[in-house]
Design a protein around this motif. Structure first.
Motif, PDB file in Angstrom:
ATOM      1  N   ASP A 193      16.337  34.729  59.183  1.00 43.23           N
ATOM      2  CA  ASP A 193      17.368  34.518  58.455  1.00 43.23           C
ATOM      3  C   ASP A 193      17.741  34.585  56.873  1.00 43.23           C
ATOM      4  OD1 ASP A 193      17.816  34.133  61.123  1.00 43.23           O
ATOM      5  OD2 ASP A 193      16.675  32.381  61.264  1.00 43.23           O
ATOM      6  N   GLY A 194      18.357  34.080  56.596  1.00 44.88           N
ATOM      7  CA  GLY A 194      18.896  34.492  55.298  1.00 44.88           C
ATOM      8  C   GLY A 194      20.293  35.366  54.887  1.00 44.88           C
ATOM      9  N   ALA A 195      20.568  35.733  53.284  1.00 49.60           N
ATOM     10  CA  ALA A 195      21.919  36.266  52.839  1.00 49.60           C
ATOM     11  C   ALA A 195      21.169  36.397  51.612  1.00 49.60           C
ATOM     12  CB  ALA A 195      22.953  34.705  52.029  1.00 49.60           C
ATOM     13  N   TRP A 196      22.183  37.218  50.948  1.00 48.17           N
ATOM     14  CA  TRP A 196      22.120  37.976  49.802  1.00 48.17           C
ATOM     15  C   TRP A 196      22.959  37.959  49.400  1.00 48.17           C
ATOM     16  CZ3 TRP A 196      25.906  41.095  49.088  1.00 48.17           C
ATOM     17  CH2 TRP A 196      26.372  42.270  50.125  1.00 48.17           C
ATOM     18  N   ALA A 197      23.796  38.344  47.859  1.00 45.05           N
ATOM     19  CA  ALA A 197      24.754  38.198  47.345  1.00 45.05           C
ATOM     20  C   ALA A 197      24.851  38.865  45.611  1.00 45.05           C
ATOM     21  CB  ALA A 197      24.637  36.735  46.826  1.00 45.05           C
ATOM     22  N   LYS A 198      26.171  39.426  45.350  1.00 47.02           N
ATOM     23  CA  LYS A 198      25.790  40.071  43.809  1.00 47.02           C
ATOM     24  C   LYS A 198      26.661  39.233  43.340  1.00 47.02           C
ATOM     25  CE  LYS A 198      26.396  44.812  42.362  1.00 47.02           C
ATOM     26  NZ  LYS A 198      26.950  46.827  43.033  1.00 47.02           N
ATOM     27  N   ALA A 199      26.496  39.076  42.023  1.00 52.64           N
ATOM     28  CA  ALA A 199      27.856  38.586  41.049  1.00 52.64           C
ATOM     29  C   ALA A 199      27.815  39.487  40.097  1.00 52.64           C
ATOM     30  CB  ALA A 199      27.263  36.943  40.033  1.00 52.64           C
ATOM     31  N   LYS A 200      29.410  39.882  39.512  1.00 58.59           N
ATOM     32  CA  LYS A 200      29.455  39.935  38.278  1.00 58.59           C
ATOM     33  C   LYS A 200      29.196  38.991  37.089  1.00 58.59           C
ATOM     34  CE  LYS A 200      33.387  42.165  36.418  1.00 58.59           C
ATOM     35  NZ  LYS A 200      35.091  42.446  35.967  1.00 58.59           N
ATOM     36  N   VAL A 201      28.621  39.955  36.146  1.00 57.70           N
ATOM     37  CA  VAL A 201      28.268  39.043  34.546  1.00 57.70           C
ATOM     38  C   VAL A 201      29.410  39.039  33.476  1.00 57.70           C
ATOM     39  CG1 VAL A 201      26.993  39.683  32.700  1.00 57.70           C
ATOM     40  CG2 VAL A 201      26.102  39.797  34.502  1.00 57.70           C
ATOM     41  N   ASP A 202      29.233  37.529  33.286  1.00 62.56           N
ATOM     42  CA  ASP A 202      31.259  36.756  32.675  1.00 62.56           C
ATOM     43  C   ASP A 202      30.071  36.614  31.668  1.00 62.56           C
ATOM     44  OD1 ASP A 202      30.175  34.359  33.812  1.00 62.56           O
ATOM     45  OD2 ASP A 202      31.625  34.245  34.512  1.00 62.56           O
TER      46      ASP A 202
END
Length: 189
Positions: free
Chosen positions: A96-105
């Motif tokens: 169980d869990g999750a992942w995420a991706k972010a665009k640098v600001d």
């Protein structure tokens, strides 16, 4: 002259003629100007950077990975909010869990510490997209540390989190996995 001596003399003559050949094809002036041209244009240093991947250490066996590819160009070093790149993370325990991706600001570094923030652009965590998050990394070689803006909240935190805000790097990187690299920011003020 015996055969062994003739072979040795012939081999030496060939080596000497081969070594002398380049000087016959290029004048001294041409050789002197060729080398400095290549060395005269060093690559400019980035304004700041945070790169690398590591897993966090958790006694319960959580599989937590953070990866960074954040850069501030030398031309933009006066404005850390012009940083570019992405960072991503995942957290799983027993499937169980999750992942995420972010665009640098935003990216600010000082010595071996970096604070990067970004907007979540992709994730399998409901409600995560569009949220700003921040992460802090302390590049300590084999003992890197990490912190994140959602450390004291139950979710990823407020959507109005300011740029370049995170927590202290309280998490330890799992032994043998840390390869974070921080390029220190050196503004002109």
């Amino acid at each position: 002259m015996n055969r062994r001596t003739k072979i040795t003399v012939l081999g030496a003559a060939l080596l000497l003629s081969t070594a002398a050949a380049p000087s016959a094809t290029a004048s001294d002036g041409e050789r002197r100007t060729a080398a400095p041209r290549a060395a005269a244009e060093p690559k400019p240093r980035e304004g700041a950077a945070l790169t690398g991947t590591a897993k966090l250490h958790r006694v319960a066996g959580d599989d937590i990975t953070f990866s960074f590819d954040a850069h501030l160009a030398a031309a933009d070093k006066a404005d850390p909010m012009k940083a570019t790149g992405t960072f991503e993370w995942s957290h799983y325990l027993d499937g169980d869990g999750a992942w995420a991706k972010a665009k640098v600001d935003c990216l600010v570094t000082g010595g071996k510490v970096a604070v990067v923030s970004g907007i979540v652009t992709d994730s399998d965590l409901p409600g995560a997209k569009g949220t700003r998050v921040g992460v802090t990394v302390h590049d300590l070689g084999r003992h890197d540390r990490l912190g994140y803006s959602w450390a004291t909240t139950e979710d990823l935190g407020p959507k109005d989190l300011p740029k370049c805000v995170s927590s202290a790097p309280f998490e330890k990187v799992k032994k043998g996995t840390g390869d974070f690299t921080v390029v220190p920011w050196q503004p002109d003020f």
